[in-house]
Write a protein that holds these residues in place. Sequence first.
Motif, short mmCIF file in Angstrom:
data_model
loop_
_atom_site.label_atom_id
_atom_site.label_comp_id
_atom_site.label_asym_id
_atom_site.label_seq_id
_atom_site.Cartn_x
_atom_site.Cartn_y
_atom_site.Cartn_z
N LEU A 8 -3.37 -12.57 -27.94
CA LEU A 8 -3.21 -13.40 -26.72
C LEU A 8 -3.26 -14.76 -27.16
CD1 LEU A 8 -4.87 -11.30 -24.00
CD2 LEU A 8 -2.56 -11.67 -24.27
N SER A 9 -4.26 -14.93 -28.19
CA SER A 9 -4.08 -16.55 -28.50
C SER A 9 -2.59 -16.96 -29.15
CB SER A 9 -5.25 -16.79 -29.65
OG SER A 9 -6.57 -16.54 -28.98
N ALA A 10 -2.23 -16.07 -29.96
CA ALA A 10 -1.10 -16.29 -30.71
C ALA A 10 0.05 -16.44 -29.57
CB ALA A 10 -0.52 -15.04 -31.46
N PHE A 11 0.02 -15.76 -28.53
CA PHE A 11 1.13 -15.78 -27.41
C PHE A 11 0.95 -17.16 -26.70
CE2 PHE A 11 0.54 -15.30 -22.54
CZ PHE A 11 1.86 -15.41 -22.55
N MET A 12 -0.39 -17.71 -26.51
CA MET A 12 -0.40 -18.95 -25.91
C MET A 12 0.12 -20.10 -26.86
SD MET A 12 -1.87 -18.61 -22.89
CE MET A 12 -2.49 -20.45 -22.48
N ALA A 13 -0.17 -19.90 -28.16
CA ALA A 13 0.13 -20.83 -29.01
C ALA A 13 1.82 -20.73 -29.70
CB ALA A 13 -0.94 -21.12 -30.19
N GLU A 14 2.31 -19.62 -29.29
CA GLU A 14 3.43 -19.23 -29.82
C GLU A 14 3.40 -19.32 -31.45
OE1 GLU A 14 6.85 -21.35 -28.08
OE2 GLU A 14 5.98 -21.24 -26.05
N ASP A 15 2.42 -18.74 -31.87
CA ASP A 15 2.09 -18.71 -33.23
C ASP A 15 2.86 -17.58 -34.09
OD1 ASP A 15 0.92 -18.61 -35.76
OD2 ASP A 15 -0.90 -19.41 -35.12
N THR B 108 5.66 -12.48 -28.52
CA THR B 108 5.15 -13.79 -29.08
C THR B 108 6.58 -14.48 -29.89
OG1 THR B 108 2.88 -13.45 -28.86
CG2 THR B 108 3.70 -15.22 -30.42
N VAL B 109 7.14 -13.60 -30.79
CA VAL B 109 8.20 -13.96 -31.63
C VAL B 109 9.09 -13.95 -30.78
CG1 VAL B 109 9.76 -13.28 -33.67
CG2 VAL B 109 6.99 -12.50 -33.62
N PHE B 110 9.48 -13.31 -29.79
CA PHE B 110 10.58 -13.54 -28.93
C PHE B 110 10.55 -14.93 -28.21
CE2 PHE B 110 12.07 -12.70 -24.46
CZ PHE B 110 13.18 -12.95 -24.64
N ILE B 111 9.25 -15.13 -27.77
CA ILE B 111 9.40 -16.53 -27.02
C ILE B 111 9.64 -17.73 -27.95
CG2 ILE B 111 7.47 -18.32 -26.09
CD1 ILE B 111 6.09 -15.53 -25.09
N ALA B 112 9.09 -17.58 -29.25
CA ALA B 112 9.30 -18.83 -30.14
C ALA B 112 10.61 -18.75 -30.61
CB ALA B 112 8.12 -18.56 -31.34
N THR B 113 11.21 -17.62 -31.23
CA THR B 113 12.53 -17.81 -31.80
C THR B 113 13.65 -17.24 -31.00
OG1 THR B 113 12.36 -15.51 -32.49
CG2 THR B 113 11.10 -16.99 -33.84
N GLY B 114 13.30 -16.43 -29.87
CA GLY B 114 14.59 -15.80 -29.19
C GLY B 114 15.00 -14.65 -29.67
N GLU B 115 14.39 -14.21 -30.77
CA GLU B 115 14.93 -12.86 -31.14
C GLU B 115 13.91 -11.81 -30.93
OE1 GLU B 115 16.10 -13.37 -35.70
OE2 GLU B 115 14.50 -14.83 -35.54
N LEU B 116 14.80 -10.67 -30.29
CA LEU B 116 14.17 -9.68 -30.03
C LEU B 116 13.96 -8.44 -31.52
CD1 LEU B 116 15.67 -8.66 -26.67
CD2 LEU B 116 13.09 -8.99 -27.25
N LEU B 117 12.71 -8.49 -31.91
CA LEU B 117 12.54 -7.86 -33.30
C LEU B 117 11.43 -6.68 -33.02
CD1 LEU B 117 11.82 -10.78 -35.51
CD2 LEU B 117 13.94 -9.48 -35.36
N GLU B 118 11.51 -5.68 -33.78
CA GLU B 118 10.51 -4.34 -33.57
C GLU B 118 9.88 -4.23 -35.05
OE1 GLU B 118 10.65 0.43 -32.57
OE2 GLU B 118 12.41 -0.80 -32.55
N MET B 119 8.49 -4.31 -34.86
CA MET B 119 7.86 -3.91 -35.94
C MET B 119 7.79 -2.43 -36.20
SD MET B 119 4.38 -6.30 -35.00
CE MET B 119 4.46 -7.88 -34.68
#
Length: 226
Positions: free
Chosen positions: A135-142, A205-216
């Motif tokens: 959630l911290s990463a989500f807030m910071a788009e880290d 979080t990756v989606f917000i920051a980059t616009g890419e939909l990725l799957e781990m």
Amino acid sequence: MPRLTLDREIHLVQDEVLLLGSMVEQAMLKAVDALKHRDLAAARLIRNNDELINEKRYAIENRVLILFATQQPMAHDLRQLAAVLEIITELERMGDYAKGIAKTVIIIDEDETPIPIREICSMADMAVSMLHRALSAFMAEDVTLAYSIHEEDDKVDELYNYVYRKTIDAMIANPDTIDHGSNIMWVVHNIERMADRVTNICERTVFIATGELLEMSSSDDEWEEE
């Protein structure tokens, strides 16, 4: 809506997501603690308080839908709000996992059959820590932090597999413990699934920051496009 006002509304929504996340974290930790101490009163409270988590999730969802309807967010704003809808769904399900553990505490009641509580507590601590930092990463788009949190899921899986094998062995050695063992496997399953859902938050979080939909990928630890 002026740009500054929309920014403020999005920040308020994000703050509510953090509050929901905190509620889920506490529910999981308290559920495992109730299991450790066989605290039926605490377990019933956790079970009943799940409704508060659900209400918070729906309140956030309603707020986001109003912004969609009235502001028509685009680009980065749209990704943020779309991700929030996904994240609060993940959080609500995690709350269900905590409630499920609380129900298990009530079911086993005073059964004194030993349980691998140290491993269960370690799993819960890992999963909750992962969630807090996700959630911290989500807030910071880290994005970097999001990647690193995903890698920790393997540690939770390792403990899950250990408890699973240990419980199965105990059930084979003493069939009278089958019902009890099944309940314990349900507990560790819920914690393991919580960690998996944290990974989903990292993807958003990756989606917000980059616009890419990725799957781990769970099989080879690679990121793959959906």
